[in-house]
Design a protein around this motif. Structure first.
Motif, mmCIF file in Angstrom:
data_model
loop_
_atom_site.group_PDB
_atom_site.id
_atom_site.type_symbol
_atom_site.label_atom_id
_atom_site.label_comp_id
_atom_site.label_asym_id
_atom_site.label_seq_id
_atom_site.Cartn_x
_atom_site.Cartn_y
_atom_site.Cartn_z
ATOM 1 N N UNK A 151 -16.253 -42.749 41.982
ATOM 2 C CA UNK A 151 -15.414 -43.918 42.267
ATOM 3 C C UNK A 151 -15.822 -45.111 41.411
ATOM 4 N N UNK A 152 -17.130 -45.344 41.293
ATOM 5 C CA UNK A 152 -17.599 -46.478 40.493
ATOM 6 C C UNK A 152 -17.228 -46.292 39.025
ATOM 7 N N UNK A 153 -17.538 -45.129 38.463
ATOM 8 C CA UNK A 153 -17.265 -44.899 37.036
ATOM 9 C C UNK A 153 -15.765 -44.906 36.767
ATOM 10 N N UNK A 154 -14.971 -44.440 37.725
ATOM 11 C CA UNK A 154 -13.518 -44.474 37.551
ATOM 12 C C UNK A 154 -13.007 -45.903 37.515
ATOM 13 N N UNK A 155 -13.599 -46.794 38.304
ATOM 14 C CA UNK A 155 -13.209 -48.209 38.260
ATOM 15 C C UNK A 155 -13.589 -48.843 36.916
ATOM 16 N N UNK A 156 -14.726 -48.432 36.352
ATOM 17 C CA UNK A 156 -15.139 -48.968 35.052
ATOM 18 C C UNK A 156 -14.160 -48.552 33.969
ATOM 19 N N UNK A 157 -13.784 -47.280 33.984
ATOM 20 C CA UNK A 157 -12.901 -46.772 32.935
ATOM 21 C C UNK A 157 -11.428 -47.040 33.243
ATOM 22 N N UNK A 158 -11.034 -46.877 34.495
ATOM 23 C CA UNK A 158 -9.622 -47.002 34.844
ATOM 24 C C UNK A 158 -9.146 -48.433 35.019
ATOM 25 N N UNK A 167 -19.607 -53.396 41.592
ATOM 26 C CA UNK A 167 -20.577 -53.359 42.685
ATOM 27 C C UNK A 167 -20.537 -54.602 43.565
ATOM 28 N N UNK A 168 -19.806 -55.628 43.133
ATOM 29 C CA UNK A 168 -19.670 -56.820 43.976
ATOM 30 C C UNK A 168 -18.516 -56.687 44.972
ATOM 31 N N UNK A 169 -17.727 -55.630 44.870
ATOM 32 C CA UNK A 169 -16.623 -55.424 45.805
ATOM 33 C C UNK A 169 -17.165 -55.191 47.212
ATOM 34 N N UNK A 170 -16.436 -55.683 48.180
ATOM 35 C CA UNK A 170 -16.816 -55.502 49.587
ATOM 36 C C UNK A 170 -15.738 -54.727 50.317
ATOM 37 N N UNK A 171 -16.022 -54.425 51.566
ATOM 38 C CA UNK A 171 -15.045 -53.715 52.381
ATOM 39 C C UNK A 171 -13.743 -54.467 52.527
ATOM 40 N N UNK A 172 -13.772 -55.770 52.253
ATOM 41 C CA UNK A 172 -12.567 -56.583 52.337
ATOM 42 C C UNK A 172 -11.502 -56.144 51.334
ATOM 43 N N UNK A 173 -11.911 -55.414 50.271
ATOM 44 C CA UNK A 173 -10.968 -54.959 49.234
ATOM 45 C C UNK A 173 -10.180 -53.736 49.678
ATOM 46 N N UNK A 174 -10.573 -53.143 50.798
ATOM 47 C CA UNK A 174 -9.942 -51.901 51.253
ATOM 48 C C UNK A 174 -8.736 -52.169 52.139
ATOM 49 N N UNK A 175 -7.755 -51.266 52.100
ATOM 50 C CA UNK A 175 -7.614 -50.183 51.120
ATOM 51 C C UNK A 175 -7.156 -50.755 49.775
ATOM 52 N N UNK A 176 -7.603 -50.155 48.685
ATOM 53 C CA UNK A 176 -7.194 -50.650 47.370
ATOM 54 C C UNK A 176 -5.692 -50.530 47.205
ATOM 55 N N UNK A 177 -5.089 -51.604 46.737
ATOM 56 C CA UNK A 177 -3.662 -51.578 46.466
ATOM 57 C C UNK A 177 -3.401 -51.338 44.991
ATOM 58 N N UNK A 198 -7.891 -44.203 40.341
ATOM 59 C CA UNK A 198 -8.974 -45.036 40.859
ATOM 60 C C UNK A 198 -8.825 -45.228 42.363
ATOM 61 N N UNK A 199 -7.584 -45.430 42.826
ATOM 62 C CA UNK A 199 -7.369 -45.588 44.265
ATOM 63 C C UNK A 199 -7.772 -44.317 45.012
ATOM 64 N N UNK A 200 -7.423 -43.175 44.432
ATOM 65 C CA UNK A 200 -7.781 -41.904 45.074
ATOM 66 C C UNK A 200 -9.301 -41.714 45.108
ATOM 67 N N UNK A 201 -9.964 -42.054 44.008
ATOM 68 C CA UNK A 201 -11.421 -41.874 43.935
ATOM 69 C C UNK A 201 -12.124 -42.751 44.972
ATOM 70 N N UNK A 202 -11.690 -44.001 45.093
ATOM 71 C CA UNK A 202 -12.316 -44.900 46.067
ATOM 72 C C UNK A 202 -12.003 -44.444 47.494
ATOM 73 N N UNK A 203 -10.775 -44.011 47.731
ATOM 74 C CA UNK A 203 -10.392 -43.550 49.069
ATOM 75 C C UNK A 203 -11.220 -42.332 49.485
ATOM 76 N N UNK A 204 -11.469 -41.435 48.551
ATOM 77 C CA UNK A 204 -12.262 -40.246 48.860
ATOM 78 C C UNK A 204 -13.708 -40.630 49.173
ATOM 79 N N UNK A 205 -14.236 -41.567 48.420
ATOM 80 C CA UNK A 205 -15.597 -42.049 48.697
ATOM 81 C C UNK A 205 -15.665 -42.684 50.083
ATOM 82 N N UNK A 206 -14.701 -43.529 50.419
ATOM 83 C CA UNK A 206 -14.689 -44.202 51.719
ATOM 84 C C UNK A 206 -14.593 -43.172 52.847
ATOM 85 N N UNK A 207 -13.803 -42.136 52.632
ATOM 86 C CA UNK A 207 -13.644 -41.090 53.648
ATOM 87 C C UNK A 207 -14.962 -40.369 53.924
ATOM 88 N N UNK A 208 -15.758 -40.159 52.879
ATOM 89 C CA UNK A 208 -16.992 -39.392 53.017
ATOM 90 C C UNK A 208 -18.217 -40.252 53.345
#
Length: 310
Positions: A151-158, A167-177, A198-208
């Protein structure tokens, strides 16, 4: 700080560092580097001038004094790039000091920075970037940690984020739009589109992730639940690039470079990419992209139609 400098100058140095920390939003890493660079300069001058060194002595410095300091640094084996960084810190401090104490800082501010060859970033090819994303996932046996790294690397590239921004993102950013508001260097805000991948990668991380995603808590967590250390992302990126046989230049920041280059190669507008990356200067964006000469000419002609008539 055991320097042979006056109490007044010592207080001013401390006040300047507080100013940079509070009003310029400088990171603690930057503050530490500033303190080290300026303290080293003052330490040399105290020995060079003899006696206690204060603001009055700084006001009387000549270009020859600055050259003596730079020659001293070079004799210690300080690289041109490091010396240029130190000189930049010295100039920033002196400019601030001169405004408050009313002296002419020209001799210091006119000191030329040593020349050095800038290392241009080396972005990955599109295929290599995709391989990196899939290989990063294989670097950890714990599913939620593997999903986090992806999820992190996908945000860097995507999204072209800096590692500090991701890494400064907080739970307040969820769900990513479809877009996300990023606060970058100098507290400058920008709106960045978020790709479905990127949304899918972050959502999968949050789920796990085994930790609760409260609004004020860090989005990306370390193994024990605290904020994720950027060094861990650097290590997992290093492991993935070694597995793929990619060069050492493949770092988390190289994923951001690749984002910019691939957008430009695909026909993206240079100024739009500048906004996405959060660069203050277009020249910085140009340095962070690698495209062939023909493509650059196309971009130039599109941005400057008059060039076709020349």
């Amino acid at each position: 700080m055991s320097l042979a400098i006056s109490d007044g100058l010592r207080d001013r140095l401390s006040s300047w560092l507080d100013h940079e920390r509070a009003l310029k939003s400088a990171s603690e890493h930057t503050i530490t580097a500033y303190a080290r660079d300026v303290s080293g300069w003052l330490s040399f001058l105290a020995g060079h001038e003899g006696g206690t060194f204060g603001v009055a002595q700084i006001a009387r410095l000549r270009i020859t004094d600055m050259r003596a300091w730079m020659a001293h640094e070079r004799s210690r084996g300080v690289a041109p790039r490091s010396l240029a960084r130190s000189l930049s810190a010295v100039k920033t401090f002196t400019r601030w000091l001169a405004e408050r104490d009313g002296f002419d800082p020209t001799a210091i501010l006119s000191t030329r920075s040593p020349k050095f060859q800038k290392k241009l970033p080396r972005p990955l090819s599109p295929d290599a970037a995709r391989d990196m994303l899939s290989t990063v996932e294989m670097q950890h046996d714990e599913p939620w940690i593997a999903a986090r790294d992806v999820a992190v690397v996908t945000l860097l590239y995507g999204c072209g984020l800096r590692i500090s921004e991701a890494l400064s993102l907080t739970g307040n950013a969820l769900p990513l739009g479809e877009v996300i508001r990023i606060v970058g260097k100098g507290d400058k805000e920008r709106i960045v589109p978020v790709l479905p991948a990127a949304r899918r990668a972050v959502a999968e991380y949050v789920r796990l992730c085994p930790y609760e995603m409260t609004p004020d808590a860090p989005l990306f967590r370390g193994k024990r639940g605290g904020a994720l250390n950027p060094r861990l992302i650097a290590k997992v990126t290093e492991a993935a690039r070694m597995q793929l046989g990619l060069p050492a230049s493949v770092t988390p920041h190289a994923m951001r470079h690749s984002f910019a280059t691939h957008l430009l190669n695909a026909g993206g507008d240079l100024r739009a990419i500048q906004e996405l990356l959060g660069h203050a200067s277009l020249s910085t964006t140009q340095a962070y992209t690698a495209v062939d000469g023909a493509r650059l000419l196309e971009v130039y002609d599109a941005a400057h139609p008059r060039a076709k008539k020349a």
